[in-house]
Design a protein around this motif. Structure first.
Motif, PDB file in Angstrom:
ATOM      1  N   GLY A   2       0.800  -1.268   0.054  1.00  0.00           N
ATOM      2  CA  GLY A   2       0.045  -0.014  -0.002  1.00  0.00           C
ATOM      3  C   GLY A   2       1.017   1.275  -0.113  1.00  0.00           C
ATOM      4  N   ARG A   3       1.701   1.139   0.957  1.00  0.00           N
ATOM      5  CA  ARG A   3       3.061   2.517   0.866  1.00  0.00           C
ATOM      6  C   ARG A   3       3.592   2.543  -0.632  1.00  0.00           C
ATOM      7  NH1 ARG A   3       3.050   7.372   1.753  1.00  0.00           N
ATOM      8  NH2 ARG A   3       5.155   8.204   2.550  1.00  0.00           N
ATOM      9  N   LEU A   4       4.016   1.300  -1.333  1.00  0.00           N
ATOM     10  CA  LEU A   4       4.556   1.678  -2.405  1.00  0.00           C
ATOM     11  C   LEU A   4       3.683   2.243  -3.606  1.00  0.00           C
ATOM     12  CD1 LEU A   4       6.518  -1.698  -2.608  1.00  0.00           C
ATOM     13  CD2 LEU A   4       7.471   0.314  -2.541  1.00  0.00           C
ATOM     14  N   GLY A  57       8.932  -2.970  17.418  1.00  0.00           N
ATOM     15  CA  GLY A  57       9.868  -2.295  16.759  1.00  0.00           C
ATOM     16  C   GLY A  57       9.507  -1.720  15.692  1.00  0.00           C
ATOM     17  N   PHE A  58       8.546  -2.272  14.828  1.00  0.00           N
ATOM     18  CA  PHE A  58       8.159  -1.336  13.576  1.00  0.00           C
ATOM     19  C   PHE A  58       7.579  -0.209  14.057  1.00  0.00           C
ATOM     20  CE2 PHE A  58       4.114  -0.584  11.155  1.00  0.00           C
ATOM     21  CZ  PHE A  58       4.902   0.071   9.972  1.00  0.00           C
ATOM     22  N   VAL A  59       6.561  -0.165  15.315  1.00  0.00           N
ATOM     23  CA  VAL A  59       5.968   0.990  15.954  1.00  0.00           C
ATOM     24  C   VAL A  59       6.981   1.785  16.107  1.00  0.00           C
ATOM     25  CG1 VAL A  59       4.558   1.823  17.602  1.00  0.00           C
ATOM     26  CG2 VAL A  59       3.788  -0.253  16.495  1.00  0.00           C
ATOM     27  N   ALA A  60       8.037   1.655  16.862  1.00  0.00           N
ATOM     28  CA  ALA A  60       9.002   2.573  17.425  1.00  0.00           C
ATOM     29  C   ALA A  60       9.916   3.228  16.330  1.00  0.00           C
ATOM     30  CB  ALA A  60      10.104   1.730  18.391  1.00  0.00           C
ATOM     31  N   ARG A  61      10.198   2.430  15.308  1.00  0.00           N
ATOM     32  CA  ARG A  61      10.628   2.944  13.806  1.00  0.00           C
ATOM     33  C   ARG A  61       9.746   4.027  13.410  1.00  0.00           C
ATOM     34  NH1 ARG A  61      14.952   4.502  11.174  1.00  0.00           N
ATOM     35  NH2 ARG A  61      14.847   4.448   9.167  1.00  0.00           N
ATOM     36  N   GLN A  62       8.746   3.642  13.313  1.00  0.00           N
ATOM     37  CA  GLN A  62       7.679   4.769  12.682  1.00  0.00           C
ATOM     38  C   GLN A  62       7.620   6.059  13.517  1.00  0.00           C
ATOM     39  OE1 GLN A  62       6.582   3.720   9.567  1.00  0.00           O
ATOM     40  NE2 GLN A  62       8.145   2.380  10.439  1.00  0.00           N
ATOM     41  N   ALA A  63       7.862   6.047  14.736  1.00  0.00           N
ATOM     42  CA  ALA A  63       7.774   7.046  15.598  1.00  0.00           C
ATOM     43  C   ALA A  63       9.128   8.071  15.377  1.00  0.00           C
ATOM     44  CB  ALA A  63       7.779   6.751  17.222  1.00  0.00           C
ATOM     45  N   THR A  64      10.060   7.484  14.757  1.00  0.00           N
ATOM     46  CA  THR A  64      11.435   8.162  14.690  1.00  0.00           C
ATOM     47  C   THR A  64      11.784   8.341  13.276  1.00  0.00           C
ATOM     48  OG1 THR A  64      12.775   6.292  14.952  1.00  0.00           O
ATOM     49  CG2 THR A  64      12.179   7.340  16.934  1.00  0.00           C
ATOM     50  N   VAL A 112      12.210   9.486   9.416  1.00  0.00           N
ATOM     51  CA  VAL A 112      11.996  10.627   8.689  1.00  0.00           C
ATOM     52  C   VAL A 112      10.631  10.743   7.897  1.00  0.00           C
ATOM     53  CG1 VAL A 112      12.991  12.661   7.318  1.00  0.00           C
ATOM     54  CG2 VAL A 112      14.355  11.562   8.770  1.00  0.00           C
ATOM     55  N   GLN A 113      10.734   9.605   6.985  1.00  0.00           N
ATOM     56  CA  GLN A 113       9.730   9.025   6.183  1.00  0.00           C
ATOM     57  C   GLN A 113       9.163   7.861   6.523  1.00  0.00           C
ATOM     58  OE1 GLN A 113       8.359  11.032   3.995  1.00  0.00           O
ATOM     59  NE2 GLN A 113      10.046  12.648   3.908  1.00  0.00           N
ATOM     60  N   PRO A 114       8.101   7.739   7.473  1.00  0.00           N
ATOM     61  CA  PRO A 114       7.652   6.389   7.979  1.00  0.00           C
ATOM     62  C   PRO A 114       6.855   5.696   7.050  1.00  0.00           C
ATOM     63  CG  PRO A 114       6.476   8.213   8.825  1.00  0.00           C
ATOM     64  CD  PRO A 114       7.492   8.903   8.032  1.00  0.00           C
ATOM     65  N   LEU A 115       6.963   4.338   6.804  1.00  0.00           N
ATOM     66  CA  LEU A 115       6.043   3.590   6.185  1.00  0.00           C
ATOM     67  C   LEU A 115       4.647   3.733   6.680  1.00  0.00           C
ATOM     68  CD1 LEU A 115       6.050   1.336   3.765  1.00  0.00           C
ATOM     69  CD2 LEU A 115       6.224  -0.345   5.827  1.00  0.00           C
ATOM     70  N   LEU A 116       4.340   3.666   7.706  1.00  0.00           N
ATOM     71  CA  LEU A 116       2.931   3.850   8.269  1.00  0.00           C
ATOM     72  C   LEU A 116       2.877   4.944   9.073  1.00  0.00           C
ATOM     73  CD1 LEU A 116       0.154   3.003   8.470  1.00  0.00           C
ATOM     74  CD2 LEU A 116       0.885   1.606  10.235  1.00  0.00           C
ATOM     75  N   PRO A 117       2.440   6.421   8.821  1.00  0.00           N
ATOM     76  CA  PRO A 117       2.731   7.474   9.463  1.00  0.00           C
ATOM     77  C   PRO A 117       1.758   7.365  10.690  1.00  0.00           C
ATOM     78  CG  PRO A 117       2.572   8.237   7.447  1.00  0.00           C
ATOM     79  CD  PRO A 117       2.247   6.690   7.433  1.00  0.00           C
ATOM     80  N   LEU A 118       2.354   7.303  12.022  1.00  0.00           N
ATOM     81  CA  LEU A 118       1.343   7.193  13.164  1.00  0.00           C
ATOM     82  C   LEU A 118       0.442   8.264  13.460  1.00  0.00           C
ATOM     83  CD1 LEU A 118       4.160   5.586  15.615  1.00  0.00           C
ATOM     84  CD2 LEU A 118       2.772   4.570  14.156  1.00  0.00           C
ATOM     85  N   GLU A 153      -2.509   9.806   0.968  1.00  0.00           N
ATOM     86  CA  GLU A 153      -2.241   8.691   1.881  1.00  0.00           C
ATOM     87  C   GLU A 153      -3.138   7.138   1.868  1.00  0.00           C
ATOM     88  OE1 GLU A 153      -1.599  10.801   5.620  1.00  0.00           O
ATOM     89  OE2 GLU A 153       0.564  10.596   5.086  1.00  0.00           O
ATOM     90  N   SER A 154      -4.169   7.455   0.925  1.00  0.00           N
ATOM     91  CA  SER A 154      -4.995   6.487   0.622  1.00  0.00           C
ATOM     92  C   SER A 154      -4.544   4.902   0.360  1.00  0.00           C
ATOM     93  CB  SER A 154      -5.894   6.811  -0.468  1.00  0.00           C
ATOM     94  OG  SER A 154      -5.601   7.016  -1.532  1.00  0.00           O
ATOM     95  N   GLY A 155      -3.330   4.879  -0.147  1.00  0.00           N
ATOM     96  CA  GLY A 155      -2.940   3.808  -0.519  1.00  0.00           C
ATOM     97  C   GLY A 155      -2.384   2.708   0.916  1.00  0.00           C
ATOM     98  N   ILE A 156      -1.518   3.572   1.492  1.00  0.00           N
ATOM     99  CA  ILE A 156      -1.291   2.958   3.001  1.00  0.00           C
ATOM    100  C   ILE A 156      -2.524   2.785   3.655  1.00  0.00           C
ATOM    101  CG2 ILE A 156      -0.878   5.062   4.127  1.00  0.00           C
ATOM    102  CD1 ILE A 156       0.866   1.890   4.500  1.00  0.00           C
ATOM    103  N   ALA A 157      -3.700   3.621   3.536  1.00  0.00           N
ATOM    104  CA  ALA A 157      -4.796   3.401   4.529  1.00  0.00           C
ATOM    105  C   ALA A 157      -5.436   2.066   3.914  1.00  0.00           C
ATOM    106  CB  ALA A 157      -5.909   4.450   4.381  1.00  0.00           C
ATOM    107  N   SER A 158      -5.530   2.063   2.531  1.00  0.00           N
ATOM    108  CA  SER A 158      -6.032   0.780   2.049  1.00  0.00           C
ATOM    109  C   SER A 158      -5.362  -0.532   2.449  1.00  0.00           C
ATOM    110  CB  SER A 158      -6.046   1.070   0.551  1.00  0.00           C
ATOM    111  OG  SER A 158      -6.412  -0.182  -0.231  1.00  0.00           O
ATOM    112  N   GLY A 159      -4.077  -0.368   2.304  1.00  0.00           N
ATOM    113  CA  GLY A 159      -3.407  -1.578   2.830  1.00  0.00           C
ATOM    114  C   GLY A 159      -3.407  -1.860   4.363  1.00  0.00           C
ATOM    115  N   LEU A 160      -3.645  -0.830   5.234  1.00  0.00           N
ATOM    116  CA  LEU A 160      -4.049  -0.991   6.349  1.00  0.00           C
ATOM    117  C   LEU A 160      -5.550  -1.782   6.955  1.00  0.00           C
ATOM    118  CD1 LEU A 160      -3.336  -0.669   9.440  1.00  0.00           C
ATOM    119  CD2 LEU A 160      -4.486   1.703   9.251  1.00  0.00           C
ATOM    120  N   PHE A 161      -6.539  -1.329   6.082  1.00  0.00           N
ATOM    121  CA  PHE A 161      -7.813  -1.829   5.990  1.00  0.00           C
ATOM    122  C   PHE A 161      -7.660  -3.712   5.616  1.00  0.00           C
ATOM    123  CE2 PHE A 161     -10.049   2.001   6.399  1.00  0.00           C
ATOM    124  CZ  PHE A 161     -11.164   1.528   7.128  1.00  0.00           C
ATOM    125  N   ASN A 162      -6.876  -3.757   4.443  1.00  0.00           N
ATOM    126  CA  ASN A 162      -6.786  -5.234   4.127  1.00  0.00           C
ATOM    127  C   ASN A 162      -5.976  -5.887   5.027  1.00  0.00           C
ATOM    128  OD1 ASN A 162      -7.878  -5.935   1.064  1.00  0.00           O
ATOM    129  ND2 ASN A 162      -7.101  -3.633   1.129  1.00  0.00           N
TER     130      ASN A 162
END
Length: 490
Positions: A70-72, A247-254, A256-262, A395-404
């Motif tokens: 979704g992010r891609l 670890g992924f959640v911690a990474r997204q918090a720090t 610069v360009q997070p895969l899943l913006p918190l 950001e609809s792509g990553i949101a779509s991936g999240l829903f799926n």
């Protein structure tokens, strides 16, 4: 550029229809295999232990790659990602049909799961951003909901027809011509979106953490049905998967360009909608799985006859999703329709919990199935509309991936939990001297009641947390009338 822009504005519905056909093909494949498993086992000499991996080899990569895919789509363009996924899915389907042994089929199913994740991750995002006007967007999301639910309900029927008339290979071969048509037509019909560009940076470490964590979590869930929830293997793998995801959640918090913006989770609508969908799908998988088993193992239906039993359910979902739900959502609001739909789903599961050992289809299954179709047809478009309305189009792509992702994890965890509860009840009744049919029916009763509990929990979450007001930046449900597509075109 003017030509592409005109096409996107003048004819957005071909885009929605093509995307929904792609979604239905992928969902069909997830459900069509179940009916054909006995034929696959006989044809390829699968052991009973390995047969489950005909399903799991698809589910594991599918659930693990949705967020990354979704992010891609947001970065390099959703059209490119969608068509690439369809190509891979179709090619892997051919390999599945040509498989001559266990290893070949399992490996091909793994590739098919990757293709399915890549293709489906962006579909909801593309559908949701095709229109900005409230009624049209509700219609588009309703069509997507029908493609998902209708594909699941029609899967057992199509699987039974193909397996009995042509052989199990054709449950895979049928994807090749459909996929080829989607790619050829999609290359012309789908508007070309630029994406944000990879130059903005990709969080490769975050992608690695979420991909391995999600795949390991899905594997742990589906394997727990065999190994047991309290087994050391399950506890070890489950802990490791949760550690990777933390670890992924911690990474997204720090990053610069997070895969899943918190920051997306600051939207109560998006967060609550995903929770509701998780719980709803957990229950719905029970309807499809245990409903099929009840028809086959208790009422003694054949695979084709059992598949035909779901046709009325699919028809009701189609009628409600494609017609009634849009008008009702526009008139009364998505939250009201969501709560009504979830209430009907709870009632349908309670009705199924009274199915008799010597039951009759028209009495013990059909009424509950029709009520289920009505409830799901109302609830699914409403919850997706509420969730996606809170997401900025970029950001609809990553949101779509999240829903799926929540859908896949909900289905896997729900089915595993319901299976464990049903199995325990069946074993207890067998030990007490009940007949096989009585023991199975008792187990299915427990599963249906547990599924009702999932739907009831979804109802409570929706009533408490969901509101019809989207966050700033997302497309407004009450936006001015317009039929123009919002997808950027070159």
């Amino acid at each position: 550029m003017p030509l592409s822009t005109t096409r996107a504005k003048a004819s957005p519905w071909p885009t929605v229809i093509l995307l929904c056909v792609g979604q239905m093909m992928i969902v069909l494949d997830q459900n069509i295999v179940n009916v054909a498993l006995p034929a696959v086992q006989k044809g390829l000499g699968f052991s009973s232990e390995n047969l489950v991996w005909v399903v799991n080899a698809y589910v594991v990569p599918f659930g693990g790659l949705l967020l990354l895919a979704g992010r891609l789509g947001d970065l390099i363009g959703r059209k490119t990602v969608f068509l690439t996924g369809i190509l891979l899915f179709s090619a892997a389907s051919v390999l599945c049909g040509l498989a001559a042994g266990e290893t070949e089929l399992i490996a091909a199913r793994f590739l098919q799961g990757i293709g399915g994740a890549v293709a489906s991750a962006c579909i909801l995002g593309m559908v949701a951003t095709t229109f900005t006007e409230r009624r049209r967007r509700a219609q588009a999301i309703a069509a997507y909901s029908f493609a998902s639910a209708g594909g699941g309900a029609a899967g057992p029927l199509l699987g039974g027809v193909l397996t009995e008339l042509l052989g199990w290979h054709w449950i895979f071969f049928i994807n090749a011509p459909i996929g080829a048509l989607l790619v050829l037509v999609g290359a012309r019909v789908l508007p070309r979106d630029r994406g944000e560009g990879l130059r903005r940076g990709t969080d490769f470490l975050g992608a690695l953490l979420v991909m391995t964590g999600m795949m390991l979590l899905v594997y742990t869930v589906v394997d727990a049905g065999r190994a047991g929830w309290g087994a050391p293997r399950t506890l070890l793998l489950g802990s490791l998967s949760l550690l990777l995801l933390a670890g992924f959640v911690a990474r997204q918090a720090t990053a610069v360009q997070p895969l899943l913006p918190l920051r997306l989770f600051r939207s109560r609508s998006l967060t609550a909608a995903n929770i509701v969908q998780f719980l709803l799908i957990a229950g719905m998988f029970g309807m499809l799985f245990f409903g099929t088993l009840y028809l086959q193992r208790v009422l003694k239906y054949g695979s084709l006859q059992a598949g035909s039993g779901f046709v009325p359910v699919a028809l009701v979902i189609a009628a409600v999703s494609l017609g009634l739900s849009t008008r009702l959502i526009t008139r009364f609001g998505p939250r009201t329709m969501l709560l009504l739909g979830l209430s009907l789903v709870v009632g349908a599961f309670v009705m199924l919990s009274f199915a008799r050992v010597d039951g009759v289809y028209a009495v013990d299954f059909l009424p509950a199935g029709l009520l289920m179709g009505l409830g799901f047809g109302l609830a699914a478009p409403a919850v997706m509309g509420l969730g996606m309305s809170a997401v900025p189009p970029a950001e609809s792509g990553i949101a779509s991936g999240l829903f799926n992702t929540t859908q896949q994890i909900g289905g896997a965890m729900g089915l595993t939990l319901l299976s464990a509860l049903a199995g325990a009840r069946t074993n207890g009744l067998t030990a007490a001297g009940r007949t096989e049919a009585e023991a199975l029916t008792g187990g299915y009763h427990v599963a249906f009641l547990a599924a009702a509990g999932c739907a009831l929990a979804a109802l409570v979450v929706g009533a408490v947390l969901l509101r019809a007001t989207p966050s700033a930046g997302g497309p407004r449900p009450d936006a001015p009338a317009s039929s123009e597509a919002t997808v950027p075109v070159a």
